[in-house]
Design an enzyme around this catalytic site. Structure first.
Site, mmCIF file in Angstrom:
data_model
loop_
_atom_site.group_PDB
_atom_site.id
_atom_site.type_symbol
_atom_site.label_atom_id
_atom_site.label_comp_id
_atom_site.label_asym_id
_atom_site.label_seq_id
_atom_site.Cartn_x
_atom_site.Cartn_y
_atom_site.Cartn_z
ATOM 1 N N TYR A 114 50.307 39.091 54.106
ATOM 2 C CA TYR A 114 50.312 37.633 54.041
ATOM 3 C C TYR A 114 50.778 36.953 55.331
ATOM 4 O O TYR A 114 50.021 36.234 55.963
ATOM 5 C CB TYR A 114 51.165 37.164 52.846
ATOM 6 C CG TYR A 114 50.586 37.665 51.545
ATOM 7 C CD1 TYR A 114 49.393 37.144 51.050
ATOM 8 C CD2 TYR A 114 51.177 38.696 50.832
ATOM 9 C CE1 TYR A 114 48.819 37.619 49.878
ATOM 10 C CE2 TYR A 114 50.612 39.185 49.651
ATOM 11 C CZ TYR A 114 49.432 38.640 49.186
ATOM 12 O OH TYR A 114 48.853 39.111 48.052
ATOM 13 N N PRO A 127 44.237 32.235 45.659
ATOM 14 C CA PRO A 127 43.348 32.252 44.503
ATOM 15 C C PRO A 127 43.343 30.927 43.741
ATOM 16 O O PRO A 127 44.293 30.149 43.842
ATOM 17 C CB PRO A 127 43.925 33.352 43.605
ATOM 18 C CG PRO A 127 44.991 34.032 44.405
ATOM 19 C CD PRO A 127 45.448 33.028 45.420
ATOM 20 N N HIS A 369 49.448 32.756 47.944
ATOM 21 C CA HIS A 369 49.639 34.085 47.376
ATOM 22 C C HIS A 369 50.894 34.825 47.838
ATOM 23 O O HIS A 369 51.328 35.786 47.193
ATOM 24 C CB HIS A 369 48.390 34.911 47.721
ATOM 25 C CG HIS A 369 48.023 35.930 46.705
ATOM 26 N ND1 HIS A 369 48.958 36.615 45.970
ATOM 27 C CD2 HIS A 369 46.831 36.406 46.305
ATOM 28 C CE1 HIS A 369 48.340 37.456 45.163
ATOM 29 N NE2 HIS A 369 47.051 37.349 45.342
ATOM 30 N N SER A 450 35.697 49.987 21.083
ATOM 31 C CA SER A 450 35.105 50.651 19.928
ATOM 32 C C SER A 450 34.538 52.024 20.302
ATOM 33 O O SER A 450 34.311 52.860 19.442
ATOM 34 C CB SER A 450 34.033 49.763 19.289
ATOM 35 O OG SER A 450 32.892 49.769 20.123
ATOM 36 N N SER A 480 43.188 45.528 42.177
ATOM 37 C CA SER A 480 44.647 45.394 42.203
ATOM 38 C C SER A 480 45.267 46.153 41.039
ATOM 39 O O SER A 480 44.834 46.007 39.894
ATOM 40 C CB SER A 480 45.059 43.936 42.037
ATOM 41 O OG SER A 480 44.394 43.131 42.943
ATOM 42 N N SER A 482 49.145 46.739 39.378
ATOM 43 C CA SER A 482 50.495 46.200 39.452
ATOM 44 C C SER A 482 51.512 47.311 39.713
ATOM 45 O O SER A 482 51.476 48.359 39.075
ATOM 46 C CB SER A 482 50.821 45.500 38.136
ATOM 47 O OG SER A 482 52.143 45.044 38.189
ATOM 48 N N SER A 580 39.763 42.158 41.001
ATOM 49 C CA SER A 580 41.041 42.052 40.317
ATOM 50 C C SER A 580 40.833 41.601 38.884
ATOM 51 O O SER A 580 40.038 40.709 38.616
ATOM 52 C CB SER A 580 41.899 41.021 41.055
ATOM 53 O OG SER A 580 43.189 40.996 40.550
#
Ligand code: COA
Ligand code: HC5
Length: 652
Positions: A114, A127, A369, A450, A480, A482, A580
């Site tokens: 970032y 985003p 972000h 199912s 992504s 976590s 993501s």
């Protein structure tokens, strides 16, 4: 929720260990808890074994590299991990770092992903979230909804402040809740070479105001009464009305658009804006005596935005489009605001949370972000949406409230030039964004479930098929995962293009292959994806480890080891598909831009019986087409279902 899910949740609530059959599949649940004690109990992010990462690295390269390049990489990897070699040395350095730090990765990640990233945050990083369309199309409806939304966010803030936010669980394991404490009263600040993030939430006097922007004009709105209670919806309504009425002019300089620029350009303009150091002052001597005033005005206004709990953008209506295109258009409004003629100047893109309420009922948000991932933001959105549905709002006795303050900006000729440049760049970005949102209404998580297949893995394999059908090749794919099972955990990468997904996509349209074999390959691919996911969320994926080794090399060595200078490494990190999953209770659409010029950004929210997904690309790339990939994904999902239905043994 599945029976297994209910059982797992009940057991985790009771503090019981789960038998292994309950560990998988995982799902996200929430139970009440206290922040600090909780955080301390979380495990630290591990450093995976070096040989494991090296082996897995070679395996992920297989479907995306030619064999000659792969062979070359094999020799480099062997050399890297040889006993006593450079890999071992870096690994030891990383392990030492992991012992000392709360999380060996989180600061590095914040910087590299970032704060050091210099592309505009608009499209390239921030985003957007589109809420289901609201039923108003006038100023009154807009203000009413904005008032409810603000009250809803403040209600959520109370849970954060009181540390009563329910702890989240993934796969039965409690998650790190730190990101919730990072998103309010927070803002990114541009620098000349590197940005920073400021957070005022735990300062001595935490802010009590939000910022509201309308017709490009920013206002400070105090949202607490003097007794510390939040303003009620009715009070907020009146205050917003005052703001609306004092910002009727539509010809104001869109100073906020500066925040959409390339980070270095914005960094320079920012220095001018708050320090007033520009050619204008040098040239115009009569201006000198006003200088302290100029500095202070701009600086205080910027500070008020940065400090504010969050920002609300009251947007002007956008041109109408057909119902089919509505969500696509709304997604672009969230991501960039539609260009300088429309709402792009009605933003402060550095602000962590900006809620957007359009006069035409288009609502959602955009978030910066750096401080947090999507899930905490979406949990906040889910809370707010539920809150705004409550019809009987409490009426409050009206005490007169101070008029919200308009934030003033002195625009020097140089800043004016910066604004013009930012407008132009923004309009280029707007034209370049190719976006397509689809509500896939044929089925949701129910169908893969199912067939006892992980829905997320099923969607990812469908996406691999859609891409392969368009390009006849597999590409490096990012999903992504976590890392919040660990203290201060952010994300790692699930590499969705695997040896097994490649085998399946090549077989799927091959008429010489029997359906039963295709189903077996599909199941294998889905299971491989789910296995990668499990490995990733347990801190054993390869990408953050490789990044750590590389950054350790930058700190410890004079040259980068060959594996990081290799074509395969560059190719592996050139994500033509950046994806993501962000599940929400609300029927919303999430979106973001591609991460490479010839790539796609794909975000999806799988609900039980339908899937919302957005696909983005760049118009400047002749090889990509968001609508084609989106429709290709839709077809691929339907084809997978048809394949399973047509093959009697598929339903276990
Ligand atoms: N048979 C039947 N059901 C299954 C199944 C199977 N084989 N496998 C999974 N399921 C069920 C799960 O129990 C779950 O049930 P629920 O709907 O009751 O919750 C549901 O299907 C979804 O599971 P799955 O599709 O496998 O995905 P997931 O919820 O485990 O999510 C990730 C996978 C990778 C998205 C998740 O682990 C993660 O990391 N999420 C965070 C991503 C993130 O941070 N994104 C934003 C970045 S800014
Ligand atoms: C509201 C949806 C936000 C999703 C944002 C997201 O997925 O960001 C990814 C973060 C990460 O570290 O994986 C990055 N990505 C957009 C490039 C996938």
């Amino acid at each position: 929720m599945t029976l297994l899910g209910i059982l797992a949740r009940a057991m985790s609530k009771a503090g019981m260990a789960k038998p292994s059959c309950l560990v998988k599949p995982v799902s996200l649940t929430r139970i009440p808890g206290r922040y600090l004690a909780h955080q301390e109990g979380l495990p630290k992010l591990p450093v995976p074994p070096l040989s494991q990462t090296c082996d897995r690295y070679l395996a992920v390269l297989e479907p995306i590299m030619e064999s000659e390049e792969l062979n070359h990489t094999r020799t480099l990897v062997e050399e890297f991990q040889r006993p006593g070699g450079v890999g071992e040395r870096l690994q030891q350095g990383l392990e030492r770092r992991a012992q000392k730090a709360e999380n060996w990765l989180s600061d590095w990640w914040l910087q590299t992903a970032y704060l050091d990233y210099r592309m505009p945050v608009v499209i390239h990083s921030s985003p957007g979230v589109v809420l289901p369309r609201l039923e108003f199309s006038d100023r009154q409806g807009q203000i009413r909804y904005a008032a409810k939304l603000i009250a809803g966010v403040l209600d959520f803030k109370t849970m954060i402040d009181n540390e009563t936010l329910p702890v989240e669980y993934l796969g039965g394991k409690p998650l790190c809740m730190n990101q919730y404490y990072r998103v309010l009263s927070s803002c990114r600040v541009p620098g000349l070479k590197r940005d920073s993030v400021v957070n005022y939430a735990s300062s001595k006097r935490p802010p009590t105001h939000i910022t509201v922007v309308h017709n490009f004009q920013f206002f400070v709105l105090d949202v607490y009464n003097s007794d510390g209670t939040p303003l009620t919806v009715d009070q907020l309504y009146l205050q917003l009305e005052k703001i609306w009425n004092s910002s009727l002019q539509t010809n104001k300089e869109p100073v906020g658009i500066l925040t959409s620029n390339h980070r270095n350009s914005w960094g320079k303009a920012y220095a001018n804006l708050i320090k007033g150091k520009n050619s204008f002052e040098d040239q115009v001597t009569w201006y000198d005596h006003l200088q302290p005033l100029l500095d202070k005005t701009n600086k205080d206004s910027v500070r008020a935005i940065q400090k504010s709990i969050f920002t609300v953008c009251l947007d002007a209506p956008m041109p109408r489009v057909s119902d089919d295109l509505y969500r696509t258009r709304a997604a672009t409004q969230m991501l960039h605001g539609g260009g300088s003629r429309w709402n792009s100047g009605n933003r402060w893109f550095d602000k962590t949370l900006q809620f957007i309420v359009g006069e035409d009922g288009t609502c959602g948000m955009i978030y910066e972000h750096a401080p947090a991932e999507g899930p905490p933001i979406v949990a906040l959105i889910d809370h707010v949406v539920e809150y705004t549905k409550k019809s009987d709002m409490v009426r409050t006795p009206m005490v007169p409230l101070a008029t919200p303050q308009k934030l003033r900006f002195n625009i020097s000729p140089e800043i004016k030039k910066d604004i013009e440049e930012a407008k132009q760049n923004m309009n280029i970005m707007v034209h370049d964004l190719d976006m397509n949102v689809i509500v896939f209404s044929y089925f949701g998580k129910n169908v893969p479930k199912s067939y006892k297949l992980s829905p997320d893995a099923f969607i990812q394999v469908a996406l691999q098929l859609a891409y392969y059908r368009m390009y006849r090749r597999c590409c490096a794919t990012y999903e992504s995962a976590s890392l919040r099972m660990f203290r201060l955990g952010r994300t790692d990468t699930i590499r969705s293009a695997s040896i097994d997904s490649a085998a399946f996509v090549r077989a799927m349209d091959d008429p010489s292959i029997q359906n039963s074999e295709k189903v077996a390959l599909l199941e294998k691919a889905v299971k491989a994806h789910r296995a990668y996911t499990d490995m990733a969320i347990r801190g054993q994926a390869i990408d953050r480890h490789l990044l750590g080794l590389k950054l350790q090399a930058i700190e410890d060595l004079s040259a980068l080891p060959d594996i990081f200078m290799d074509t395969s490494y560059a190719a592996a990190n050139h994500y033509n598909l950046s994806t993501s999953q962000v599940p929400a209770k609300t029927d919303c659409v999430m979106c973001f831009g591609p991460v490479v010029p010839d790539g796609y950004g794909v975000c999806y929210n799988p609900m039980e019986e339908h899937i919302n997904f957005s696909v983005s690309a760049f118009n400047s790339c002749a090889d990509t087409n968001a609508s084609r990939l989106a429709h290709g994904l839709q077809d691929a999902l339907l084809d997978l279902k048809a394949l399973l239905e047509q093959t009697p043994k598929a339903r276990l």
